[in-house]
Scaffold this active site. Structure first.
Site, PDB file in Angstrom:
ATOM      1  N   THR A 168      12.244  22.408  35.089  1.00 18.22           N
ATOM      2  CA  THR A 168      12.379  21.127  34.052  1.00 18.22           C
ATOM      3  C   THR A 168      13.228  20.743  34.893  1.00 18.22           C
ATOM      4  O   THR A 168      13.151  20.344  36.542  1.00 18.22           O
ATOM      5  CB  THR A 168      14.446  22.179  33.341  1.00 18.22           C
ATOM      6  OG1 THR A 168      15.361  22.465  34.702  1.00 18.22           O
ATOM      7  CG2 THR A 168      13.862  23.387  32.874  1.00 18.22           C
ATOM      8  N   HIS A 169      12.799  19.366  33.915  1.00 17.25           N
ATOM      9  CA  HIS A 169      13.051  17.642  34.357  1.00 17.25           C
ATOM     10  C   HIS A 169      11.310  17.724  35.863  1.00 17.25           C
ATOM     11  O   HIS A 169      12.340  16.727  36.813  1.00 17.25           O
ATOM     12  CB  HIS A 169      14.442  17.447  35.119  1.00 17.25           C
ATOM     13  CG  HIS A 169      15.305  17.845  34.221  1.00 17.25           C
ATOM     14  ND1 HIS A 169      15.551  16.217  32.993  1.00 17.25           N
ATOM     15  CD2 HIS A 169      16.049  19.161  33.784  1.00 17.25           C
ATOM     16  CE1 HIS A 169      16.524  17.714  32.368  1.00 17.25           C
ATOM     17  NE2 HIS A 169      16.705  19.031  33.044  1.00 17.25           N
ATOM     18  N   SER A 290     -15.154  11.868  46.680  1.00 13.13           N
ATOM     19  CA  SER A 290     -15.553  10.478  46.789  1.00 13.13           C
ATOM     20  C   SER A 290     -16.364  10.225  47.752  1.00 13.13           C
ATOM     21  O   SER A 290     -16.606  10.719  48.515  1.00 13.13           O
ATOM     22  CB  SER A 290     -13.988   9.943  47.426  1.00 13.13           C
ATOM     23  OG  SER A 290     -14.012   8.674  47.729  1.00 13.13           O
ATOM     24  N   LYS A 338     -14.419   5.884   7.933  1.00 14.78           N
ATOM     25  CA  LYS A 338     -15.021   7.401   8.433  1.00 14.78           C
ATOM     26  C   LYS A 338     -15.673   7.269  10.450  1.00 14.78           C
ATOM     27  O   LYS A 338     -15.091   8.398  10.744  1.00 14.78           O
ATOM     28  CB  LYS A 338     -16.460   6.825   7.943  1.00 14.78           C
ATOM     29  CG  LYS A 338     -17.134   7.770   6.597  1.00 14.78           C
ATOM     30  CD  LYS A 338     -18.165   6.984   6.241  1.00 14.78           C
ATOM     31  CE  LYS A 338     -17.864   7.090   4.393  1.00 14.78           C
ATOM     32  NZ  LYS A 338     -16.756   6.168   3.703  1.00 14.78           N
TER      33      LYS A 338
END
Length: 345
Positions: A168-169, A290, A338
């Site tokens: 949590t958090h 990379s 659309k």
């Protein structure tokens, strides 16, 4: 701006259906600006499906003859073959998918092709086509959501005994089963599938028969067309029938929530595979590297999924804004429904 009417030989050789009141042809710039054919042609199957149901009803109601209906069926079969083969010529001058198909039909079968448009307008035709097209896409999406749920259940079943820190958090809170964590997303996508099915009910309503905005004096059997197309009912007000785009907004809202769930899962995958966490590995075939930092393995797929969420949420805001200032009934603004809808799907 010209102050004098053009001579006869200056007028466009192709007379528009509405050209009697006009003294000069449409500007090429305006043709390009107002044309939708190169993005709405994807609705060709829905357009043909709706037209055949309309023609069958016109024949049953004795509004057109059986020979005309047979000719329309034959012409539409050929057009279908041409589009599927890639030989159909989509013309900018014909503005949209509807006029392109109708012009080709008339070229193939003559006056029977012109009679197909009896009792309908492009306004109720396009509203019908969008609904038919979107209904099919919702069915595909709902099936994909089920496949996604099953995949997550399989992952959960294999990892019941794998312990993961619960947060949590983004602070370590309590230990949880990795399987339990995966099943949280199964619940989210279950709600998304339910929302799609709920939206489908309101998409699956027939506006055909509303004509331009006030119905028609022809004795149409709208319920027959709705039944032929597998629709759950007919729109009850013609003004609303041609101008309603609530169904598109509602679908895009459901899609936005679905993408939020995709984005949350993507975010967790990105965090979990980072070197700071190292909870999971994503297979090489789903990642990139990379050129100057060989130690890096980038989660491009979940990052892109997270990014695409912004597009869908943006389309929701765009469609709401599109509709907010429109008076009844149909306005050209609605052509702008659309591209965001197609991109959302």
């Amino acid at each position: 701006m010209s102050t004098s009417a053009p001579s006869h030989n200056q007028l466009d050789t192709k007379a528009e259906a509405w050209s009697a009141l006009f003294s000069e042809p449409m500007s090429d710039l305006v043709k390009r600006y107002t044309s939708s054919v190169f993005f709405d042609k994807r609705m060709w199957q829905a357009d043909i499906q709706g037209s055949l149901a309309h023609a069958e009803m016109l024949s049953a109601q004795k509004i057109i003859g059986a020979d005309d209906f047979a000719s329309i069926q034959k012409g539409m079969a050929q057009i279908t073959s041409e589009i599927e083969a890639g030989s159909f010529e989509w013309k900018l001058d014909l503005e949209d998918v509807h006029l392109n198909i109708e012009a080709r039909l008339t070229a193939l079968v003559g006056d029977a092709g012109k009679r197909l448009h009896t009792g309908r307008s492009r306004n109720d035709q396009v509203a019908t086509d969008v609904r038919l097209w979107l209904r099919g896409e919702i069915d595909l999406i709902e099936g994909l959501l089920k496949e996604l749920q099953l995949s997550l259940v399989e992952v959960a079943a294999k990892n019941v005994d794998v312990i993961l820190p619960g947060f949590t958090h983004l602070q370590v809170a309590q230990p949880v089963s990795f399987g339990h964590h995966m099943l949280a997303y199964v619940e989210m996508f279950k709600r998304d599938a339910e929302r799609m099915l709920d939206v489908r009910k309101r998409v699956n309503v027939l506006p055909l028969g509303s004509a331009a905005l006030a119905g028609t004096t022809y004795p149409l059997d709208r319920e027959r067309v709705a039944k032929t197309l597998g629709m759950e009912g007919v729109s009850q007000n013609s003004l609303d029938g041609v101008s309603d785009r609530d169904f598109a907004i509602e679908f895009t809202a459901a899609a936005s929530l679905c993408m939020v769930h995709v984005s949350r899962l993507s975010e967790e995958l990105i965090i979990w595979m980072s070197q700071n966490f190292g909870f999971i590995k994503i297979a090489d075939r789903f990642t990139t590297g990379s050129s100057i930092m060989p130690q890096k393995k980038n989660p491009d797929v979940p990052e892109l999924a997270r990014g695409k969420t912004g597009r869908v949420v943006g389309h929701l805001m765009g469609l709401i804004t599109l509709m907010k200032g429109q008076p009844l009934a149909y306005n050209k603004d609605n052509q702008e429904d659309k591209e965001p809808l197609f991109d959302t799907v």
